[in-house]
Design a protein around this motif. Structure first.
Motif, PDB file in Angstrom:
ATOM      1  N   SER A   1       1.135   2.334  -2.010  1.00  0.00           N
ATOM      2  CA  SER A   1       2.567   2.065  -1.928  1.00  0.00           C
ATOM      3  C   SER A   1       3.014   1.199  -3.096  1.00  0.00           C
ATOM      4  O   SER A   1       2.194   0.606  -3.806  1.00  0.00           O
ATOM      5  CB  SER A   1       2.904   1.366  -0.606  1.00  0.00           C
ATOM      6  OG  SER A   1       2.382   0.053  -0.604  1.00  0.00           O
ATOM      7  N   GLY A   2       4.325   1.110  -3.280  1.00  0.00           N
ATOM      8  CA  GLY A   2       4.869   0.290  -4.346  1.00  0.00           C
ATOM      9  C   GLY A   2       4.667  -1.196  -4.098  1.00  0.00           C
ATOM     10  O   GLY A   2       4.393  -1.630  -2.978  1.00  0.00           O
ATOM     11  N   ARG A   3       4.784  -1.977  -5.164  1.00  0.00           N
ATOM     12  CA  ARG A   3       4.667  -3.440  -5.139  1.00  0.00           C
ATOM     13  C   ARG A   3       3.299  -3.898  -4.629  1.00  0.00           C
ATOM     14  O   ARG A   3       3.189  -4.917  -3.955  1.00  0.00           O
ATOM     15  CB  ARG A   3       5.790  -4.066  -4.302  1.00  0.00           C
ATOM     16  CG  ARG A   3       7.198  -3.726  -4.786  1.00  0.00           C
ATOM     17  CD  ARG A   3       7.457  -4.263  -6.192  1.00  0.00           C
ATOM     18  NE  ARG A   3       8.771  -3.880  -6.681  1.00  0.00           N
ATOM     19  CZ  ARG A   3       9.858  -4.638  -6.555  1.00  0.00           C
ATOM     20  NH1 ARG A   3       9.783  -5.806  -5.954  1.00  0.00           N
ATOM     21  NH2 ARG A   3      11.014  -4.227  -7.043  1.00  0.00           N
TER      22      ARG A   3
ATOM     23  N   LEU B   1       7.460   0.859   6.685  1.00  0.00           N
ATOM     24  CA  LEU B   1       7.129   2.241   7.032  1.00  0.00           C
ATOM     25  C   LEU B   1       6.591   3.004   5.823  1.00  0.00           C
ATOM     26  O   LEU B   1       5.653   3.806   5.956  1.00  0.00           O
ATOM     27  CB  LEU B   1       8.356   2.937   7.608  1.00  0.00           C
ATOM     28  CG  LEU B   1       8.769   2.460   9.002  1.00  0.00           C
ATOM     29  CD1 LEU B   1      10.103   3.093   9.400  1.00  0.00           C
ATOM     30  CD2 LEU B   1       7.690   2.798  10.030  1.00  0.00           C
ATOM     31  N   LEU B   2       7.175   2.775   4.658  1.00  0.00           N
ATOM     32  CA  LEU B   2       6.661   3.427   3.464  1.00  0.00           C
ATOM     33  C   LEU B   2       5.231   2.974   3.169  1.00  0.00           C
ATOM     34  O   LEU B   2       4.371   3.777   2.809  1.00  0.00           O
ATOM     35  CB  LEU B   2       7.571   3.137   2.266  1.00  0.00           C
ATOM     36  CG  LEU B   2       8.925   3.835   2.276  1.00  0.00           C
ATOM     37  CD1 LEU B   2       9.787   3.344   1.120  1.00  0.00           C
ATOM     38  CD2 LEU B   2       8.766   5.352   2.202  1.00  0.00           C
ATOM     39  N   TRP B   3       4.979   1.676   3.329  1.00  0.00           N
ATOM     40  CA  TRP B   3       3.623   1.156   3.145  1.00  0.00           C
ATOM     41  C   TRP B   3       2.656   1.873   4.088  1.00  0.00           C
ATOM     42  O   TRP B   3       1.568   2.303   3.677  1.00  0.00           O
ATOM     43  CB  TRP B   3       3.615  -0.350   3.413  1.00  0.00           C
ATOM     44  CG  TRP B   3       2.283  -1.019   3.216  1.00  0.00           C
ATOM     45  CD1 TRP B   3       1.836  -1.650   2.101  1.00  0.00           C
ATOM     46  CD2 TRP B   3       1.226  -1.132   4.194  1.00  0.00           C
ATOM     47  NE1 TRP B   3       0.565  -2.144   2.306  1.00  0.00           N
ATOM     48  CE2 TRP B   3       0.177  -1.838   3.590  1.00  0.00           C
ATOM     49  CE3 TRP B   3       1.084  -0.701   5.513  1.00  0.00           C
ATOM     50  CZ2 TRP B   3      -1.022  -2.132   4.247  1.00  0.00           C
ATOM     51  CZ3 TRP B   3      -0.114  -0.979   6.169  1.00  0.00           C
ATOM     52  CH2 TRP B   3      -1.143  -1.694   5.546  1.00  0.00           C
TER      53      TRP B   3
ATOM     54  N   THR C   1      -1.688   5.344   4.636  1.00  0.00           N
ATOM     55  CA  THR C   1      -2.389   6.216   5.591  1.00  0.00           C
ATOM     56  C   THR C   1      -2.637   7.587   4.982  1.00  0.00           C
ATOM     57  O   THR C   1      -3.717   8.173   5.145  1.00  0.00           O
ATOM     58  CB  THR C   1      -1.568   6.343   6.888  1.00  0.00           C
ATOM     59  OG1 THR C   1      -1.374   5.050   7.463  1.00  0.00           O
ATOM     60  CG2 THR C   1      -2.286   7.231   7.898  1.00  0.00           C
ATOM     61  N   ALA C   2      -1.641   8.125   4.280  1.00  0.00           N
ATOM     62  CA  ALA C   2      -1.804   9.432   3.645  1.00  0.00           C
ATOM     63  C   ALA C   2      -2.906   9.396   2.585  1.00  0.00           C
ATOM     64  O   ALA C   2      -3.669  10.361   2.437  1.00  0.00           O
ATOM     65  CB  ALA C   2      -0.489   9.878   3.016  1.00  0.00           C
ATOM     66  N   THR C   3      -2.998   8.294   1.853  1.00  0.00           N
ATOM     67  CA  THR C   3      -4.046   8.173   0.835  1.00  0.00           C
ATOM     68  C   THR C   3      -5.424   8.226   1.479  1.00  0.00           C
ATOM     69  O   THR C   3      -6.333   8.923   0.980  1.00  0.00           O
ATOM     70  CB  THR C   3      -3.877   6.859   0.052  1.00  0.00           C
ATOM     71  OG1 THR C   3      -2.596   6.863  -0.596  1.00  0.00           O
ATOM     72  CG2 THR C   3      -4.952   6.706  -1.003  1.00  0.00           C
TER      73      THR C   3
ATOM     74  N   LEU D   1       5.283  -2.988  12.753  1.00  0.00           N
ATOM     75  CA  LEU D   1       5.283  -1.603  12.293  1.00  0.00           C
ATOM     76  C   LEU D   1       3.966  -1.185  11.643  1.00  0.00           C
ATOM     77  O   LEU D   1       3.624   0.000  11.626  1.00  0.00           O
ATOM     78  CB  LEU D   1       6.435  -1.383  11.309  1.00  0.00           C
ATOM     79  CG  LEU D   1       7.847  -1.423  11.908  1.00  0.00           C
ATOM     80  CD1 LEU D   1       8.887  -1.375  10.799  1.00  0.00           C
ATOM     81  CD2 LEU D   1       8.050  -0.245  12.869  1.00  0.00           C
ATOM     82  N   THR D   2       3.232  -2.145  11.105  1.00  0.00           N
ATOM     83  CA  THR D   2       2.015  -1.798  10.355  1.00  0.00           C
ATOM     84  C   THR D   2       0.745  -2.277  11.035  1.00  0.00           C
ATOM     85  O   THR D   2      -0.347  -2.163  10.456  1.00  0.00           O
ATOM     86  CB  THR D   2       2.074  -2.402   8.942  1.00  0.00           C
ATOM     87  OG1 THR D   2       2.128  -3.837   9.034  1.00  0.00           O
ATOM     88  CG2 THR D   2       3.288  -1.914   8.175  1.00  0.00           C
ATOM     89  N   ALA D   3       0.849  -2.803  12.259  1.00  0.00           N
ATOM     90  CA  ALA D   3      -0.295  -3.444  12.908  1.00  0.00           C
ATOM     91  C   ALA D   3      -1.520  -2.537  12.994  1.00  0.00           C
ATOM     92  O   ALA D   3      -2.661  -2.996  12.844  1.00  0.00           O
ATOM     93  CB  ALA D   3       0.104  -3.923  14.305  1.00  0.00           C
TER      94      ALA D   3
END
Length: 317
Positions: free
Chosen positions: A12-14, A195-197, A202-204, A299-301
């Motif tokens: 993801s970015g950043r 959500l983007l993170w 996850t996709a990676t 959201l990322t737990a």
């Protein structure tokens, strides 16, 4: 015809990918290309600054590359890439990958994409067989597309950073190409950043993580570990793609000597040169409001523990 070795920074970015890319670009045989998926629009159409400081049209290196792509349609390629790599197409992409099909359906543009990387290898790496093009485009679908192109030998470096830190970083007002640029980098709300993170990391993992998916072609590095031991982590990454540099660009354990690169897009920090401190950006530990921290953590737990991050806010040091 020799294949082009591409080290693709995914995630993801950043997440610190610009720093990692710029450092790798200091190694012999490594070319820090930046976010190459943006070359067509930001580099060619908008003529934004190269990492060397010159507009892309005035950069001698990119002029030689562009001369090999005179029949390309930059506006069309940029627009079509945007459509082909959209987030809503990710479930279908993952289904095709599981079936052993090309994750991103082929398109005539792919000929120009393959030529782009071959041209970079020829002009930036003098065609050396052990050369590495470092592409920090991050978007997993673009990495999947690259992996299916003829002539590309893909290695995936998965760069991960604590999602609370990335969400905080996204909220900063940052010019796209340095302080004189009136166009700002995007600033998604913390929930969208979280959500983007989650989706891209996850996709990676789904695309390349695990021995059966990409044996010897996937390496995960956390930003926090990189800044804690930049020299050791850089050597580990170099070894991952089969390189053994004689010297690393670290005069001290916490500083790196940076020469200009020719990265075409990325965080404006790609323009930094000279002696640069490699230190963790921990402002988020005190700067991220409690509500935002709770939203991102909730959201990322599921993925936080997988990547070794605590649920509770770490103490600032």
């Amino acid at each position: 015809m020799s294949r082009v070795r591409v080290l693709y920074l995914a995630g993801s970015g950043r997440s610190g990918s610009t720093l990692v890319t710029t450092v790798l670009g200091q190694l012999p045989g490594f070319f820090a290309a930046g976010e190459l998926r943006y070359l067509w629009r930001r580099g060619i159409l908008e003529n934004r600054p190269c990492g060397c400081g010159s507009p892309v049209a005035d950069c001698p290196l990119w002029a030689r590359v562009r001369a090999d792509l005179t029949d390309a349609d930059p506006a069309g390629i940029a627009a079509r890439l945007g459509q082909r790599l959209r987030l809503r197409g990710l479930p279908a992409l993952l289904r095709r990958e599981r079936r052993g099909q090309p994750p991103v359906p082929g398109h005539p543009d792919d000929t120009q994409l393959a030529r782009l990387y071959a041209s970079i290898a020829a002009h930036a790496l003098a065609g050396r067989s052990d050369g590495v093009v470092v592409d920090s485009s991050k978007l997993p679908p673009y990495g999947a597309l690259l992996g299916s192109l003829p002539g590309i030998d893909l290695y995936v470096l998965h760069v991960v950073r604590d999602p609370r830190a990335t969400a905080y970083s996204w909220r900063r007002r940052r010019p796209l190409d340095g302080p004189t640029d009136d166009q700002l980098m995007s600033r998604p709300p913390v929930a969208k950043a979280a959500l983007l993170w989650l989706v891209w990391n996850t996709a990676t993992v789904r695309l390349w993580g695990g021995r059966r998916r990409a044996p010897g072609r996937y390496l995960r590095v956390r930003y926090e570990d990189f800044v804690a031991d930049p020299a050791g982590t850089t050597a580990r990454i170099a070894g991952f793609v089969g390189a053994t540099p004689d010297e690393l660009p670290f005069p001290t354990p916490a500083t790196v000597r940076l020469r200009p690169t020719h990265s075409v897009a990325g965080n404006p920090s790609r323009h930094r040169t000279g002696l640069v401190d490699v230190v963790a950006d921990t402002e988020w530990l005190t700067g991220l409001p409690a509500r935002a921290y709770a939203v991102v953590t909730g959201l990322t737990a599921v993925a936080l523990t997988r990547f070794g991050y605590p649920l509770r806010r770490p103490a600032a040091t």
